[in-house]
Motif scaffolding. Structure first.
Motif, PDB file in Angstrom:
ATOM      1  N   VAL A 132       0.841  -1.202   0.000  1.00 30.82           N
ATOM      2  CA  VAL A 132       0.000   0.000   0.000  1.00 30.82           C
ATOM      3  C   VAL A 132       0.875   1.251   0.000  1.00 30.82           C
ATOM      4  O   VAL A 132       0.590   2.227  -0.694  1.00 30.82           O
ATOM      5  CB  VAL A 132      -0.965  -0.001   1.200  1.00 30.82           C
ATOM      6  CG1 VAL A 132      -1.796   1.283   1.223  1.00 30.82           C
ATOM      7  CG2 VAL A 132      -1.893  -1.213   1.141  1.00 30.82           C
ATOM      8  N   ALA A 133       1.977   1.211   0.751  1.00 30.29           N
ATOM      9  CA  ALA A 133       2.897   2.352   0.793  1.00 30.29           C
ATOM     10  C   ALA A 133       3.516   2.627  -0.567  1.00 30.29           C
ATOM     11  O   ALA A 133       3.764   3.783  -0.927  1.00 30.29           O
ATOM     12  CB  ALA A 133       3.991   2.099   1.825  1.00 30.29           C
ATOM     13  N   GLN A 169      -7.440  -0.322  -1.500  1.00 34.20           N
ATOM     14  CA  GLN A 169      -6.151  -0.757  -2.027  1.00 34.20           C
ATOM     15  C   GLN A 169      -5.625  -1.963  -1.258  1.00 34.20           C
ATOM     16  O   GLN A 169      -5.100  -2.913  -1.850  1.00 34.20           O
ATOM     17  CB  GLN A 169      -5.144   0.386  -1.956  1.00 34.20           C
ATOM     18  CG  GLN A 169      -3.745   0.029  -2.437  1.00 34.20           C
ATOM     19  CD  GLN A 169      -3.712  -0.312  -3.908  1.00 34.20           C
ATOM     20  OE1 GLN A 169      -4.020   0.521  -4.753  1.00 34.20           O
ATOM     21  NE2 GLN A 169      -3.357  -1.544  -4.239  1.00 34.20           N
ATOM     22  N   ALA A 170      -5.762  -1.942   0.055  1.00 38.14           N
ATOM     23  CA  ALA A 170      -5.288  -3.056   0.881  1.00 38.14           C
ATOM     24  C   ALA A 170      -6.015  -4.348   0.523  1.00 38.14           C
ATOM     25  O   ALA A 170      -5.398  -5.414   0.405  1.00 38.14           O
ATOM     26  CB  ALA A 170      -5.476  -2.727   2.361  1.00 38.14           C
ATOM     27  N   ILE A 171      -7.323  -4.274   0.328  1.00 35.85           N
ATOM     28  CA  ILE A 171      -8.100  -5.477  -0.002  1.00 35.85           C
ATOM     29  C   ILE A 171      -7.757  -5.972  -1.402  1.00 35.85           C
ATOM     30  O   ILE A 171      -7.596  -7.181  -1.628  1.00 35.85           O
ATOM     31  CB  ILE A 171      -9.607  -5.198   0.132  1.00 35.85           C
ATOM     32  CG1 ILE A 171      -9.963  -4.956   1.604  1.00 35.85           C
ATOM     33  CG2 ILE A 171     -10.429  -6.360  -0.428  1.00 35.85           C
ATOM     34  CD1 ILE A 171     -11.393  -4.502   1.833  1.00 35.85           C
ATOM     35  N   LYS A 194      -1.378   5.536   9.554  1.00 36.70           N
ATOM     36  CA  LYS A 194      -2.574   5.613   8.711  1.00 36.70           C
ATOM     37  C   LYS A 194      -2.703   4.383   7.822  1.00 36.70           C
ATOM     38  O   LYS A 194      -3.787   3.798   7.686  1.00 36.70           O
ATOM     39  CB  LYS A 194      -2.506   6.880   7.851  1.00 36.70           C
ATOM     40  CG  LYS A 194      -3.720   7.105   6.963  1.00 36.70           C
ATOM     41  CD  LYS A 194      -3.548   8.380   6.153  1.00 36.70           C
ATOM     42  CE  LYS A 194      -4.735   8.635   5.241  1.00 36.70           C
ATOM     43  NZ  LYS A 194      -4.537   9.854   4.411  1.00 36.70           N
ATOM     44  N   LEU A 195      -1.598   3.964   7.221  1.00 36.32           N
ATOM     45  CA  LEU A 195      -1.639   2.797   6.350  1.00 36.32           C
ATOM     46  C   LEU A 195      -1.906   1.521   7.135  1.00 36.32           C
ATOM     47  O   LEU A 195      -2.558   0.596   6.641  1.00 36.32           O
ATOM     48  CB  LEU A 195      -0.333   2.677   5.555  1.00 36.32           C
ATOM     49  CG  LEU A 195      -0.347   3.335   4.165  1.00 36.32           C
ATOM     50  CD1 LEU A 195      -0.711   4.812   4.253  1.00 36.32           C
ATOM     51  CD2 LEU A 195       0.990   3.168   3.470  1.00 36.32           C
ATOM     52  N   GLN A 196      -1.407   1.472   8.357  1.00 36.83           N
ATOM     53  CA  GLN A 196      -1.701   0.314   9.194  1.00 36.83           C
ATOM     54  C   GLN A 196      -3.185   0.231   9.530  1.00 36.83           C
ATOM     55  O   GLN A 196      -3.749  -0.861   9.624  1.00 36.83           O
ATOM     56  CB  GLN A 196      -0.855   0.360  10.465  1.00 36.83           C
ATOM     57  CG  GLN A 196       0.596  -0.035  10.205  1.00 36.83           C
ATOM     58  CD  GLN A 196       1.446   0.092  11.443  1.00 36.83           C
ATOM     59  OE1 GLN A 196       1.215   0.964  12.268  1.00 36.83           O
ATOM     60  NE2 GLN A 196       2.432  -0.766  11.571  1.00 36.83           N
ATOM     61  N   LYS A 197      -3.816   1.381   9.700  1.00 36.58           N
ATOM     62  CA  LYS A 197      -5.264   1.377   9.921  1.00 36.58           C
ATOM     63  C   LYS A 197      -5.982   0.775   8.717  1.00 36.58           C
ATOM     64  O   LYS A 197      -6.968   0.054   8.864  1.00 36.58           O
ATOM     65  CB  LYS A 197      -5.761   2.801  10.167  1.00 36.58           C
ATOM     66  CG  LYS A 197      -5.398   3.378  11.516  1.00 36.58           C
ATOM     67  CD  LYS A 197      -5.970   4.786  11.667  1.00 36.58           C
ATOM     68  CE  LYS A 197      -5.583   5.396  13.004  1.00 36.58           C
ATOM     69  NZ  LYS A 197      -6.104   6.792  13.132  1.00 36.58           N
ATOM     70  N   ALA A 198      -5.480   1.088   7.525  1.00 34.08           N
ATOM     71  CA  ALA A 198      -6.096   0.554   6.310  1.00 34.08           C
ATOM     72  C   ALA A 198      -5.920  -0.957   6.226  1.00 34.08           C
ATOM     73  O   ALA A 198      -6.852  -1.685   5.866  1.00 34.08           O
ATOM     74  CB  ALA A 198      -5.489   1.227   5.081  1.00 34.08           C
ATOM     75  N   VAL A 199      -4.729  -1.433   6.562  1.00 32.71           N
ATOM     76  CA  VAL A 199      -4.448  -2.872   6.478  1.00 32.71           C
ATOM     77  C   VAL A 199      -5.126  -3.629   7.618  1.00 32.71           C
ATOM     78  O   VAL A 199      -5.829  -4.622   7.400  1.00 32.71           O
ATOM     79  CB  VAL A 199      -2.927  -3.127   6.482  1.00 32.71           C
ATOM     80  CG1 VAL A 199      -2.633  -4.621   6.534  1.00 32.71           C
ATOM     81  CG2 VAL A 199      -2.286  -2.514   5.239  1.00 32.71           C
TER      82      VAL A 199
END
Length: 312
Positions: free
Chosen positions: A60-61, A76-78, A130-135
């Motif tokens: 994602v990053a 994006q993560a999914i 923030k990206l960890q929240k998404a994942v």
């Protein structure tokens, strides 16, 4: 007074560095707890086994701007998780020795060190969290169609045209990869021009003949997709699938216009990527309209369902 200054400096250091580091460290410990592993071919040729959810953070990053809306990052993560799951399934059958690499040939991926370099130290903790929240907020969720992992393709921008049907780019039909309005607000976001001399054109195409002056017939779109992108192109007497030519010439898109003179070929491109599946910029624009992650994914992959890995 001196003690007050010392305490103030210590407090500032704690706020700027220690607390963010602690948050990132705590999140990293939780994200590594997934049981599924993915084998990643690293740039140096080594193969590393990574926890799938931790691997997804690096994807994602690399694949989507961290400034994007959280719901777009979740989408994006999914999509990335689904793509990875499909690769694991396929690679286990062919025994490649790895499932994915770190490039756009599969999915781009960057390390923690690369994230710090990309975002800078002050932004690293904020974007990382923030990206960890998404994942973590989508942990284990994947997209399926008729009980199978889908081919969760995605791209940067569809530009001024709808997304493409998969069979018009790679010949394989997928019911959930259809012509969909891009969802993008700025249809002119990616407009790029590239100019090639005859010498450059011959070299990029790997042609051994001596370069000559160009004529109007040296670059022609022979077949277009149903939405108007180039599908088959004749260049210097040879016919190329448009997506192959995009790779050879380094074009950003197959939605093209061109101008040809004896000493140069100028190609104007609209959009960025193969245009199949989810438009990342479109997903972000939909998220700004308060679309939830499920709605974004249903928009770009119609007929698919969200499920938890292992529950199929």
């Amino acid at each position: 007074m001196k003690k007050d200054w010392i305490w103030l400096i210590a407090l500032s250091i704690c706020i700027v560095f220690v607390i963010p580091w602690s948050v990132v460290r705590w999140h990293k410990e939780t994200i590594d707890s997934g049981g599924i592993q993915i084998r990643v071919l690293m740039p140096d040729g080594s193969v590393e086994d990574l926890a799938l959810e931790n691997y997804l953070l690096g994807v994602v990053a690399a694949e989507m701007p961290a400034e994007f809306e959280l719901e777009a990052l979740k989408a994006q993560a999914i999509a990335a998780r689904t793509y990875a799951a499909k690769r694991i399934e396929q690679s286990n059958q062919t025994d490649l020795g790895y499932h994915v690499d770190t490039t756009v040939k599969t999915q781009a991926w960057i390390s923690e060190a690369q994230m710090r370099k990309k975002w800078g130290l002050l932004n690293y903790w904020r974007y990382h969290s923030k990206l960890q929240k998404a994942v973590l907020g989508t942990r284990g969720l994947i997209l399926v169609f008729n009980g199978d992992y889908i081919e969760a393709f995605y791209h940067s921008s569809s530009g001024r045209k709808p997304t493409e049907r998969s069979e018009e780019v790679w010949s394989t039909s997928r019911p959930y990869l259809q012509n969909i309005s891009s969802g993008e607000e700025n249809l002119q976001r990616y407009v790029k021009k590239m100019t090639f001399t005859p010498q450059e054109l011959y070299k990029k195409l790997g042609l051994k003949e001596s370069p000559r002056s160009l004529t109007s017939g040296d670059f022609q779109v022979l077949v277009r997709t149903s939405v108007g992108r180039a599908k088959s192109i004749r260049v210097l007497g040879r016919v190329y699938p448009a997506n192959q030519l995009r790779g050879l010439l380094g074009l950003s898109s197959t939605d093209i216009e061109w101008d040809i003179l004896p000493d140069k070929l100028t190609i104007t491109m609209y959009g960025n990527g193969h245009a199949v599946g989810m438009s990342q910029w479109g997903a972000n624009d939909l998220a700004k309209k308060r679309f939830k992650v499920e709605e974004i994914l249903n928009y770009y992959y119609p007929g698919t369902k969200l499920m938890v890995m292992g529950s199929m």
